[in-house]
Design a protein around this motif. Sequence first.
Motif, PDB file in Angstrom:
ATOM      1  N   GLN A  82      -1.381  11.994  13.817  1.00  0.00           N
ATOM      2  CA  GLN A  82      -1.707  10.874  12.944  1.00  0.00           C
ATOM      3  C   GLN A  82      -1.419  11.181  11.476  1.00  0.00           C
ATOM      4  O   GLN A  82      -1.730  12.268  10.996  1.00  0.00           O
ATOM      5  CB  GLN A  82      -3.185  10.512  13.104  1.00  0.00           C
ATOM      6  N   LEU A  83      -0.839  10.197  10.776  1.00  0.00           N
ATOM      7  CA  LEU A  83      -0.605  10.271   9.334  1.00  0.00           C
ATOM      8  C   LEU A  83      -1.091   8.976   8.695  1.00  0.00           C
ATOM      9  O   LEU A  83      -0.907   7.895   9.263  1.00  0.00           O
ATOM     10  CB  LEU A  83       0.886  10.444   9.018  1.00  0.00           C
ATOM     11  N   GLU A  84      -1.699   9.084   7.517  1.00  0.00           N
ATOM     12  CA  GLU A  84      -2.158   7.883   6.819  1.00  0.00           C
ATOM     13  C   GLU A  84      -2.229   8.149   5.320  1.00  0.00           C
ATOM     14  O   GLU A  84      -2.606   9.239   4.892  1.00  0.00           O
ATOM     15  CB  GLU A  84      -3.529   7.442   7.334  1.00  0.00           C
ATOM     16  N   MET A  85      -1.861   7.122   4.527  1.00  0.00           N
ATOM     17  CA  MET A  85      -2.004   7.163   3.073  1.00  0.00           C
ATOM     18  C   MET A  85      -2.890   6.003   2.656  1.00  0.00           C
ATOM     19  O   MET A  85      -2.708   4.867   3.110  1.00  0.00           O
ATOM     20  CB  MET A  85      -0.641   7.053   2.382  1.00  0.00           C
ATOM     21  N   ARG A  86      -3.866   6.298   1.774  1.00  0.00           N
ATOM     22  CA  ARG A  86      -4.770   5.267   1.284  1.00  0.00           C
ATOM     23  C   ARG A  86      -4.726   5.220  -0.246  1.00  0.00           C
ATOM     24  O   ARG A  86      -4.663   6.260  -0.900  1.00  0.00           O
ATOM     25  CB  ARG A  86      -6.204   5.548   1.743  1.00  0.00           C
ATOM     26  N   PHE A  87      -4.794   3.991  -0.792  1.00  0.00           N
ATOM     27  CA  PHE A  87      -4.732   3.804  -2.234  1.00  0.00           C
ATOM     28  C   PHE A  87      -5.868   2.886  -2.677  1.00  0.00           C
ATOM     29  O   PHE A  87      -6.081   1.833  -2.053  1.00  0.00           O
ATOM     30  CB  PHE A  87      -3.398   3.167  -2.639  1.00  0.00           C
ATOM     31  N   PRO A  88      -6.602   3.236  -3.745  1.00  0.00           N
ATOM     32  CA  PRO A  88      -7.604   2.311  -4.287  1.00  0.00           C
ATOM     33  C   PRO A  88      -6.932   1.025  -4.730  1.00  0.00           C
ATOM     34  O   PRO A  88      -5.871   1.054  -5.358  1.00  0.00           O
ATOM     35  CB  PRO A  88      -8.188   3.077  -5.491  1.00  0.00           C
ATOM     36  N   LEU A  89      -7.535  -0.102  -4.407  1.00  0.00           N
ATOM     37  CA  LEU A  89      -6.925  -1.387  -4.735  1.00  0.00           C
ATOM     38  C   LEU A  89      -6.724  -1.546  -6.234  1.00  0.00           C
ATOM     39  O   LEU A  89      -5.707  -2.074  -6.682  1.00  0.00           O
ATOM     40  CB  LEU A  89      -7.799  -2.531  -4.206  1.00  0.00           C
ATOM     41  N   LYS A  90      -7.664  -1.042  -7.028  1.00  0.00           N
ATOM     42  CA  LYS A  90      -7.590  -1.259  -8.477  1.00  0.00           C
ATOM     43  C   LYS A  90      -6.440  -0.499  -9.140  1.00  0.00           C
ATOM     44  O   LYS A  90      -6.012  -0.847 -10.240  1.00  0.00           O
ATOM     45  CB  LYS A  90      -8.909  -0.856  -9.136  1.00  0.00           C
TER      46      LYS A  90
END
Length: 247
Positions: A82-90
């Motif tokens: 599994q690979l995932e990238m997350r970014f704060p919406l702001k």
Amino acid sequence: MKTNTSKSNKMKISKHFYTLLIAGFLSVFLMFSKSSQAQTYYGYQSIGKQTFLFSLVWQGELKIGFGYIYRIFGSKTFNDLQLEMRFPLKTIYRFNEYEGIAGLYKPLSYSRGFVGVGGHFKWNSELKDGQRVQKLSLAMTAIPSYVYAASTTDGVYGTIGLQLTYAPVIFATSQSGESKANWDFFPQHRFEGGLHFDMLTGRTAGIAINTVTSYYLNSKETFLQEEKPWQVEGIFYFGTTYALNRD
């Protein structure tokens, strides 16, 4: 000045609105696409080999994530890489704050009741009061689960479970401008407990929801922010696969 500030705030609100709108249209398109095939997350009844996923994450602020899962069949069950990238919406348009996740998930058996286990590295980079704070964690998870619906055709299939995670920070760094970086090793330990729910329908659309509460234990004085205990966090996943294992 007030006019410029007002315009700036309106532009920020518009960017956030259009981001959510695009994400919503993408999700609806994938959900109703006849060619899309999907698998559950942290479940096992699927023939999907490759999954592209979208996630909405609440961790005191809203984050948007994009990921990929590659399933390796064989031995007694299977392994999910599994690979995932997350970014704060702001700050999603700046790409200067993010969380990267890479790891493996595996159910220990094929049965109505089973235990899934996983190990994931998490790299977090964010700005705090003008300082760049980065940390590497190792999340070790066990999910005792139960299959609540198990269609053998194209009906609903899904699992529910209890998620238990221990995630120590292996190391953390803090740096301001060109100054020398500060380093801490094993400064913080995170414990999670929560619930997991997933559903696969028609082998065309898969969703999963994780809700957890966490407790932090600092092993020594550290520059890391002191987190409030027992804050509720939530993750919503949606994904589809395009390659199936029909052997």
